[in-house]
Enzyme design. Sequence first.
Site, PDB file in Angstrom:
ATOM      1  N   ASP A 119      -3.932   1.371   9.812  1.00 34.68           N
ATOM      2  CA  ASP A 119      -5.109   2.237   9.932  1.00 34.68           C
ATOM      3  C   ASP A 119      -5.606   2.241  11.363  1.00 34.68           C
ATOM      4  O   ASP A 119      -6.142   3.236  11.845  1.00 34.68           O
ATOM      5  CB  ASP A 119      -6.205   1.779   8.970  1.00 34.68           C
ATOM      6  CG  ASP A 119      -5.800   2.133   7.551  1.00 34.68           C
ATOM      7  OD1 ASP A 119      -5.054   1.344   6.943  1.00 34.68           O
ATOM      8  OD2 ASP A 119      -6.171   3.224   7.086  1.00 34.68           O
TER       9      ASP A 119
ATOM     10  N   CYS B 231       0.835  -1.211   0.000  1.00 32.75           N
ATOM     11  CA  CYS B 231       0.000   0.000   0.000  1.00 32.75           C
ATOM     12  C   CYS B 231       0.870   1.262   0.000  1.00 32.75           C
ATOM     13  O   CYS B 231       2.032   1.232  -0.436  1.00 32.75           O
ATOM     14  CB  CYS B 231      -0.985  -0.014   1.166  1.00 32.75           C
ATOM     15  SG  CYS B 231      -2.352   1.166   0.968  1.00 32.75           S
TER      16      CYS B 231
HETATM   17  C1  RUB Z   1      -4.167   3.167   3.349  1.00 31.40           C
HETATM   18  C2  RUB Z   1      -3.418   2.196   4.214  1.00 31.40           C
HETATM   19  C3  RUB Z   1      -2.157   2.707   4.856  1.00 31.40           C
HETATM   20  C4  RUB Z   1      -2.497   3.256   6.253  1.00 31.40           C
HETATM   21  C5  RUB Z   1      -1.329   4.001   6.883  1.00 31.40           C
HETATM   22  O1  RUB Z   1      -5.419   2.688   2.940  1.00 31.40           O
HETATM   23  O2  RUB Z   1      -3.828   1.089   4.451  1.00 31.40           O
HETATM   24  O3  RUB Z   1      -1.226   1.682   5.014  1.00 31.40           O
HETATM   25  O4  RUB Z   1      -3.595   4.151   6.165  1.00 31.40           O
HETATM   26  O5  RUB Z   1      -1.039   5.170   6.129  1.00 31.40           O
HETATM   27  P1  RUB Z   1      -6.325   3.606   1.993  1.00 31.40           P
HETATM   28  P2  RUB Z   1      -0.293   6.416   6.823  1.00 31.40           P
HETATM   29  O6  RUB Z   1      -5.535   3.894   0.769  1.00 31.40           O
HETATM   30  O7  RUB Z   1      -7.539   2.748   1.727  1.00 31.40           O
HETATM   31  O8  RUB Z   1      -6.677   4.856   2.784  1.00 31.40           O
HETATM   32  O9  RUB Z   1       0.967   5.858   7.367  1.00 31.40           O
HETATM   33  O10 RUB Z   1      -0.067   7.401   5.703  1.00 31.40           O
HETATM   34  O11 RUB Z   1      -1.177   6.932   7.888  1.00 31.40           O
END
Ligand code: RUB
Length: 327
Positions: free
Chosen positions: A209, A140
């Site tokens: 998340d 991701c």
């Molecule tokens: C994003 C996702 C990321 C976390 C952490 O999912 O799973 O790994 O949100 O991101 P989506 P961060 O694209 O569905 O929002 O470290 O930037 O908070």
Amino acid sequence: MRPAGNGIDMTDHRLAPDVEETAEAIASMEIRGAATIAAGAAEALGTQAREAEADSPAAFRASMRAAARRLRETRPTAVSLPNALRYVLRRMDGRNVDALRESVTDAVAEFVAQLDRAQEDLGRVGANRLADGDTVMTHCHSTDALACIEAAVEGGKEIEAIVKETRPRNQGHITAEQLRGMGVPVTLIVDSAARRYLNEADHVLVGADSIAADGGVINKIGTSGLAVNARERGVPIMTAAQTIKLHPETLTGHTVEIEMRDEAEVIDPETRAGIGEIAVENPAFDVTPPRYMDAIVTEHGQFPPESIVTLMRELFGEGAAEPWAEP
Ligand code: RUB
């Protein structure tokens, strides 16, 4: 209370247009990733505070709660969103509208600055786990995870990356682009090639998340399968997550809701119709049990997943109020 379809609450308060726009941008994933969602939601509350036409402290507070409710309903899984709303609303204080407005503006500025600081701090902790010459596999797009690689690179370490594309939304493309911006050599792979390429990886690095009280890591769908494969291959896996990702409600037994997204993200309607009658499911996140995760890296240091509950209690107490609810 009955909100109108255009987002304007007919009873006692209007939502600033920016609140509605931010809510739509979060729901459509134009604003995405847990930390970015948190910052966007907090800033939208700041706009609501500036633009609320309230003639009494009670009306101002009610309009802030309405804005928070609209933002809260956009996506269910990233706890950084309600944690951001809580942070700001809990600091809303004052005897008149001007004082209330100022308290919200200050809280938003403080929250956003804290997010940035936390990410930098955890980046340095995560970078300590990476050695010069290491290859890191990502899943991701996580700004917290990338902060670790960035800190390692800034510290003079040569890092390479194997980036999973992350179907169906291909957030791996964003990761690849940002890593290239740091000068990191990138190999992009399809998700199903991950196990094969784990042979070439020294670490798996993901974001979160939400993190549950038992140390379970809720992150983009596919994280748990990757973690199981990494364990089988003996490749250490870490989650980079600032403490805004800790889910206080899980302290009292609640589970984390996994967002189900539009089936059209998986297959376009025309192709689907050509296949015939099929069911399609599109869960956006999954849960990695703590036994498959080596470390959770936060701005307070790194933790074995099973001990994260101690930090969660310290920071959030025994539960989580919902300050956006009508009293
Ligand atoms: C994003 C996702 C990321 C976390 C952490 O999912 O799973 O790994 O949100 O991101 P989506 P961060 O694209 O569905 O929002 O470290 O930037 O908070």
